[in-house]
Design a protein around this motif. Structure first.
Motif, PDB file in Angstrom:
ATOM      1  N   LEU A  93      27.992  41.629  25.958  1.00  9.86           N
ATOM      2  CA  LEU A  93      28.397  40.444  26.717  1.00  9.86           C
ATOM      3  C   LEU A  93      29.913  40.396  26.873  1.00  9.86           C
ATOM      4  CD1 LEU A  93      27.385  37.764  27.967  1.00  9.86           C
ATOM      5  CD2 LEU A  93      27.532  36.758  25.698  1.00  9.86           C
ATOM      6  N   TRP A  94      30.619  40.622  25.789  1.00  7.21           N
ATOM      7  CA  TRP A  94      32.092  40.590  25.833  1.00  7.21           C
ATOM      8  C   TRP A  94      32.632  41.688  26.741  1.00  7.21           C
ATOM      9  CZ3 TRP A  94      35.281  44.601  24.140  1.00  7.21           C
ATOM     10  CH2 TRP A  94      36.653  44.323  24.187  1.00  7.21           C
ATOM     11  N   PHE A  95      32.084  42.899  26.625  1.00 10.44           N
ATOM     12  CA  PHE A  95      32.622  44.040  27.382  1.00 10.44           C
ATOM     13  C   PHE A  95      32.486  43.838  28.887  1.00 10.44           C
ATOM     14  CE2 PHE A  95      32.277  48.180  29.432  1.00 10.44           C
ATOM     15  CZ  PHE A  95      33.406  48.826  28.945  1.00 10.44           C
ATOM     16  N   PHE A  96      31.347  43.327  29.333  1.00  6.18           N
ATOM     17  CA  PHE A  96      31.101  43.236  30.776  1.00  6.18           C
ATOM     18  C   PHE A  96      31.571  41.926  31.395  1.00  6.18           C
ATOM     19  CE2 PHE A  96      27.992  46.555  29.669  1.00  6.18           C
ATOM     20  CZ  PHE A  96      28.306  47.506  30.639  1.00  6.18           C
ATOM     21  N   TYR A  97      31.617  40.837  30.632  1.00  6.28           N
ATOM     22  CA  TYR A  97      31.869  39.545  31.261  1.00  6.28           C
ATOM     23  C   TYR A  97      33.024  38.735  30.678  1.00  6.28           C
ATOM     24  CZ  TYR A  97      27.238  40.699  32.991  1.00  6.28           C
ATOM     25  OH  TYR A  97      26.172  41.352  33.561  1.00  6.28           O
ATOM     26  N   GLU A  98      33.465  39.022  29.466  1.00  2.55           N
ATOM     27  CA  GLU A  98      34.530  38.231  28.856  1.00  2.55           C
ATOM     28  C   GLU A  98      35.799  39.047  28.574  1.00  2.55           C
ATOM     29  OE1 GLU A  98      34.920  34.685  27.655  1.00  2.55           O
ATOM     30  OE2 GLU A  98      33.698  34.793  29.452  1.00  2.55           O
ATOM     31  N   ARG A  99      35.671  40.344  28.511  1.00  2.78           N
ATOM     32  CA  ARG A  99      36.824  41.198  28.216  1.00  2.78           C
ATOM     33  C   ARG A  99      37.866  41.096  29.322  1.00  2.78           C
ATOM     34  NH1 ARG A  99      37.741  46.342  30.017  1.00  2.78           N
ATOM     35  NH2 ARG A  99      35.600  46.345  30.855  1.00  2.78           N
ATOM     36  N   ARG A 100      39.103  40.877  28.936  1.00  2.00           N
ATOM     37  CA  ARG A 100      40.181  40.821  29.914  1.00  2.00           C
ATOM     38  C   ARG A 100      40.266  42.144  30.652  1.00  2.00           C
ATOM     39  NH1 ARG A 100      45.907  38.485  28.088  1.00  2.00           N
ATOM     40  NH2 ARG A 100      44.493  36.687  27.865  1.00  2.00           N
ATOM     41  N   GLY A 101      40.228  42.072  31.965  1.00  2.36           N
ATOM     42  CA  GLY A 101      40.247  43.273  32.779  1.00  2.36           C
ATOM     43  C   GLY A 101      38.880  43.720  33.259  1.00  2.36           C
ATOM     44  N   SER A 102      37.819  43.133  32.715  1.00  2.00           N
ATOM     45  CA  SER A 102      36.475  43.474  33.206  1.00  2.00           C
ATOM     46  C   SER A 102      36.300  42.902  34.609  1.00  2.00           C
ATOM     47  CB  SER A 102      35.406  42.913  32.270  1.00  2.00           C
ATOM     48  OG  SER A 102      35.472  41.517  32.177  1.00  2.00           O
ATOM     49  N   ALA A 103      35.385  43.479  35.356  1.00  2.00           N
ATOM     50  CA  ALA A 103      35.258  43.180  36.788  1.00  2.00           C
ATOM     51  C   ALA A 103      35.012  41.716  37.084  1.00  2.00           C
ATOM     52  CB  ALA A 103      34.124  44.029  37.384  1.00  2.00           C
ATOM     53  N   LEU A 104      34.304  40.994  36.186  1.00  2.00           N
ATOM     54  CA  LEU A 104      33.913  39.622  36.481  1.00  2.00           C
ATOM     55  C   LEU A 104      34.560  38.595  35.561  1.00  2.00           C
ATOM     56  CD1 LEU A 104      30.089  40.133  37.183  1.00  2.00           C
ATOM     57  CD2 LEU A 104      31.965  40.056  38.839  1.00  2.00           C
ATOM     58  N   SER A 105      35.515  39.015  34.749  1.00  2.00           N
ATOM     59  CA  SER A 105      36.126  38.076  33.812  1.00  2.00           C
ATOM     60  C   SER A 105      36.877  36.938  34.517  1.00  2.00           C
ATOM     61  CB  SER A 105      37.093  38.818  32.882  1.00  2.00           C
ATOM     62  OG  SER A 105      38.143  39.426  33.622  1.00  2.00           O
ATOM     63  N   PHE A 106      37.353  37.201  35.737  1.00  2.00           N
ATOM     64  CA  PHE A 106      38.116  36.181  36.472  1.00  2.00           C
ATOM     65  C   PHE A 106      37.247  34.994  36.869  1.00  2.00           C
ATOM     66  CE2 PHE A 106      35.984  38.356  39.888  1.00  2.00           C
ATOM     67  CZ  PHE A 106      35.845  37.411  40.900  1.00  2.00           C
ATOM     68  N   ALA A 107      35.936  35.207  36.977  1.00  2.00           N
ATOM     69  CA  ALA A 107      35.044  34.173  37.528  1.00  2.00           C
ATOM     70  C   ALA A 107      34.458  33.246  36.476  1.00  2.00           C
ATOM     71  CB  ALA A 107      33.903  34.839  38.303  1.00  2.00           C
ATOM     72  N   ARG A 108      34.692  33.547  35.188  1.00  2.00           N
ATOM     73  CA  ARG A 108      34.132  32.745  34.100  1.00  2.00           C
ATOM     74  C   ARG A 108      32.635  32.487  34.309  1.00  2.00           C
ATOM     75  NH1 ARG A 108      36.400  26.839  32.534  1.00  2.00           N
ATOM     76  NH2 ARG A 108      34.771  26.246  33.984  1.00  2.00           N
ATOM     77  N   VAL A 109      31.921  33.606  34.418  1.00  2.00           N
ATOM     78  CA  VAL A 109      30.485  33.522  34.643  1.00  2.00           C
ATOM     79  C   VAL A 109      29.770  32.988  33.407  1.00  2.00           C
ATOM     80  CG1 VAL A 109      30.508  35.334  36.348  1.00  2.00           C
ATOM     81  CG2 VAL A 109      30.056  35.927  33.957  1.00  2.00           C
ATOM     82  N   ASP A 149      36.368  36.582  46.412  1.00  2.00           N
ATOM     83  CA  ASP A 149      37.668  37.251  46.390  1.00  2.00           C
ATOM     84  C   ASP A 149      38.406  36.900  45.099  1.00  2.00           C
ATOM     85  OD1 ASP A 149      40.772  37.229  47.068  1.00  2.00           O
ATOM     86  OD2 ASP A 149      39.794  38.666  48.413  1.00  2.00           O
ATOM     87  N   ARG A 150      38.836  37.906  44.374  1.00  2.00           N
ATOM     88  CA  ARG A 150      39.470  37.703  43.066  1.00  2.00           C
ATOM     89  C   ARG A 150      40.772  36.920  43.177  1.00  2.00           C
ATOM     90  NH1 ARG A 150      38.722  41.263  38.390  1.00  2.00           N
ATOM     91  NH2 ARG A 150      40.194  40.653  36.758  1.00  2.00           N
ATOM     92  N   GLN A 151      41.500  37.084  44.282  1.00  2.00           N
ATOM     93  CA  GLN A 151      42.809  36.460  44.444  1.00  2.00           C
ATOM     94  C   GLN A 151      42.702  35.042  44.991  1.00  2.00           C
ATOM     95  OE1 GLN A 151      45.437  38.002  43.215  1.00  2.00           O
ATOM     96  NE2 GLN A 151      44.169  39.786  42.712  1.00  2.00           N
ATOM     97  N   THR A 152      41.903  34.866  46.040  1.00  2.00           N
ATOM     98  CA  THR A 152      41.848  33.575  46.735  1.00  2.00           C
ATOM     99  C   THR A 152      40.722  32.677  46.242  1.00  2.00           C
ATOM    100  OG1 THR A 152      40.404  34.407  48.500  1.00  2.00           O
ATOM    101  CG2 THR A 152      42.802  34.677  48.783  1.00  2.00           C
ATOM    102  N   GLY A 153      39.696  33.275  45.641  1.00  2.72           N
ATOM    103  CA  GLY A 153      38.551  32.488  45.207  1.00  2.72           C
ATOM    104  C   GLY A 153      37.585  32.152  46.327  1.00  2.72           C
ATOM    105  N   LYS A 154      37.819  32.692  47.526  1.00  2.00           N
ATOM    106  CA  LYS A 154      36.928  32.418  48.655  1.00  2.00           C
ATOM    107  C   LYS A 154      35.668  33.277  48.569  1.00  2.00           C
ATOM    108  CE  LYS A 154      40.502  30.944  51.937  1.00  2.00           C
ATOM    109  NZ  LYS A 154      41.132  31.201  53.262  1.00  2.00           N
ATOM    110  N   VAL A 155      34.548  32.665  48.983  1.00  2.00           N
ATOM    111  CA  VAL A 155      33.260  33.341  48.930  1.00  2.00           C
ATOM    112  C   VAL A 155      32.891  33.838  50.316  1.00  2.00           C
ATOM    113  CG1 VAL A 155      30.814  33.099  48.361  1.00  2.00           C
ATOM    114  CG2 VAL A 155      32.536  31.860  47.026  1.00  2.00           C
ATOM    115  N   ASP A 156      32.472  35.085  50.404  1.00  8.04           N
ATOM    116  CA  ASP A 156      32.027  35.657  51.667  1.00  8.04           C
ATOM    117  C   ASP A 156      30.657  35.067  52.024  1.00  8.04           C
ATOM    118  OD1 ASP A 156      31.467  37.264  53.872  1.00  8.04           O
ATOM    119  OD2 ASP A 156      30.695  38.900  52.631  1.00  8.04           O
TER     120      ASP A 156
END
Length: 449
Positions: free
Chosen positions: A433-449, A370-377
């Motif tokens: 790499l930047w577009f999909f994983y580091e760009r602000r607003g990309s789907a997974l940028s919040f998780a610091r993959v 979850d992007r907001q809570t950080g909880k994993v399903d």
């Protein structure tokens, strides 16, 4: 006062053919009593067979630059084809070998895959003794060295069944590093063993493998085990093909692992072409640095994020390629500078092997977080782990195509032109790499993959 009692559950049963039933490394009692020792023993012998496989994959990279010295008349393009074909065949073998350990047993397949290395070893020993060997036959024999790439995949799959989740990362990292060191070993050893009082004996580059292959097969026969609980997850492999991240990571892995193995196999030939007065005794340093720095890439990714560290990796590789080009454009190219820039390339590629491998499970875990809570399903996490496993299998096979792509780029565009191509490729990988994983607003940028 209470005490904690560990229940071993169903007892391990040891059958004929060194099969083990009721294997469950997640059961702490079983793991501490017998499981850990069994797992370590299997890891050791699996690593040895994989080590020889990686060495076999790299052997033609060391033999080819010496063929001209013993009477073979090959063009530069033909030489790079000999170096490239094991990589192409090896990529297909990595796919095929994925399903072998669960089907035939890890011990049984380690024996078989080790003995299969006798084909390229004996073929090499025979072919290089006669300069009249037809080129098509020489190319066919070189291609069979790609069998060694399959050993890496089957070893990784097999060992994954022996270890609990909490120790699997370390065990697989150790296994991978041990295999990668096979490249450095063969590059260090061949320049020594082929020198004789009468000149060169290139057949020894193949002959030296034979006793080691027999030792690996015997070690697997007497000391390894088959697990009845091991099952292939072909469905996960198929499921992962539907996720775009599988293909993105496969592309990026060509840039990291593909660069490592492609440069390693081409290094000796590049040195002989550009610095014919220099011996190839230094070649092993690149593969050695790349293999030993791999765990650091994983550790730094845990600390700062795999995507961010992979960006650093590609930036350093661009610097390394630019440095090699600059050296070669000098009126009197400096070999120490050439070697230094190449070692920077190897260090960055090895580091990137660790960062990209760490990214894959992190990406699929982030998809069920979850992007907001950080909880994993919890339910989604099970599927995410399966997808990550499938992605690793596909990315590993596609990434190994670098062993084919890099020599062919050199053969087609020349050395300077080849490095220009690689700079462009690394820039594209940075943008991806930047577009999909580091760009602000990309789907997974919040998780610091």
């Amino acid at each position: 006062m209470s005490t904690t009692v560990m229940h071993e559950g169903p007892k391990l049963q040891f059958g004929r053919g060194r099969w083990i039933d009721n294997w469950n490394p997640e059961n702490e009692a079983q793991w501490q009593s017998k499981g850990k020792g069994i797992a370590r023993r299997n890891l050791a012998w699996s690593m040895f067979a994989e080590f020889l496989g990686f060495a076999m994959l790299a052997v033609w990279g060391m033999v080819v630059p010496r063929l001209l010295d013993v009477g073979f008349q090959y063009t530069v393009n033909q030489m790079f084809w000999l170096i490239a074909m094991p990589g192409l065949f090896g990529a297909f073998m990595r796919f095929a070998y994925t399903f072998a350990p669960p089907r035939f047993g890890g011990r049984n397949w380690t024996i078989a895959s080790a003995l299969l290395l006798l084909i390229p070893a004996t073929g090499l020993a025979w072919a290089v003794t006669n300069p009249d060997t037809p080129y098509w036959l020489m190319l066919t024999i070189a291609t069979t060295a790609g069998l060694g790439a399959g050993n890496f995949t089957s070893s990784m799959v097999n060992i994954s069944f022996f270890y609990p989740e909490r120790e699997k990362g370390f065990a697989l990292g150790l296994n991978a590093a041990g295999g990668n060191l096979g490249t450095a070993w063969v590059q260090f050893t061949i320049p020594i063993v082929i020198i004789t009082g009468a000149g060169l004996a290139l057949d020894r580059a193949g002959l030296m493998f034979i006793p080691l292959i027999i030792l690996a097969a015997m070690g697997a026969y007497f000391f390894m085990n088959n697990l009845s609980s091991a099952q292939s997850d072909s469905k996960a492999l198929l499921m992962s093909t539907a996720d775009k991240n599988t293909w993105i990571m496969s592309f990026l892995y060509i840039g990291t692992f593909g660069s490592f193995i492609g440069y390693a196999n081409s290094f000796a030939t590049l040195m002989r072409l550009e610095f014919p007065e220099v011996t190839t005794n230094y070649v092993f340093l690149g593969a050695l640095i790349g293999a030993t720095i791999r765990p650091l890439g994983g550790w730094m990714s845990d600390r700062y994020g795999g995507a961010r560290m992979t960006l650093v990796c590609f930036a350093v590789m661009i610097f390394g390629c630019g440095g090699v080009i600059w050296v070669l454009f000098q009126d009197q190219p400096s070999f120490p500078l050439f070697l230094t820039m190449f070692l920077i390339l190897f260090a960055a590629a090895g580091f990137g092997n660790g960062t990209t491998y760490r990214m894959i499970p992190a990406i699929f875990r982030a998809q069920v977080t979850d992007r907001q809570t950080g909880k994993v399903d919890p339910t989604g996490l099970v599927r995410a782990r399966r997808l990550a496993g499938g992605c690793i299998g596909i990315a590993g096979a596609i990434g190994s195509l670098g062993a084919f792509i890099i020599p062919r780029v050199f053969g087609t565009f020349g050395i300077k032109g080849g490095f220009i191509v690689f700079i462009v490729a690394y820039i594209v990988m940075i943008i991806t790499l930047w577009f999909f994983y580091e760009r602000r607003g990309s789907a997974l940028s919040f998780a610091r993959v």
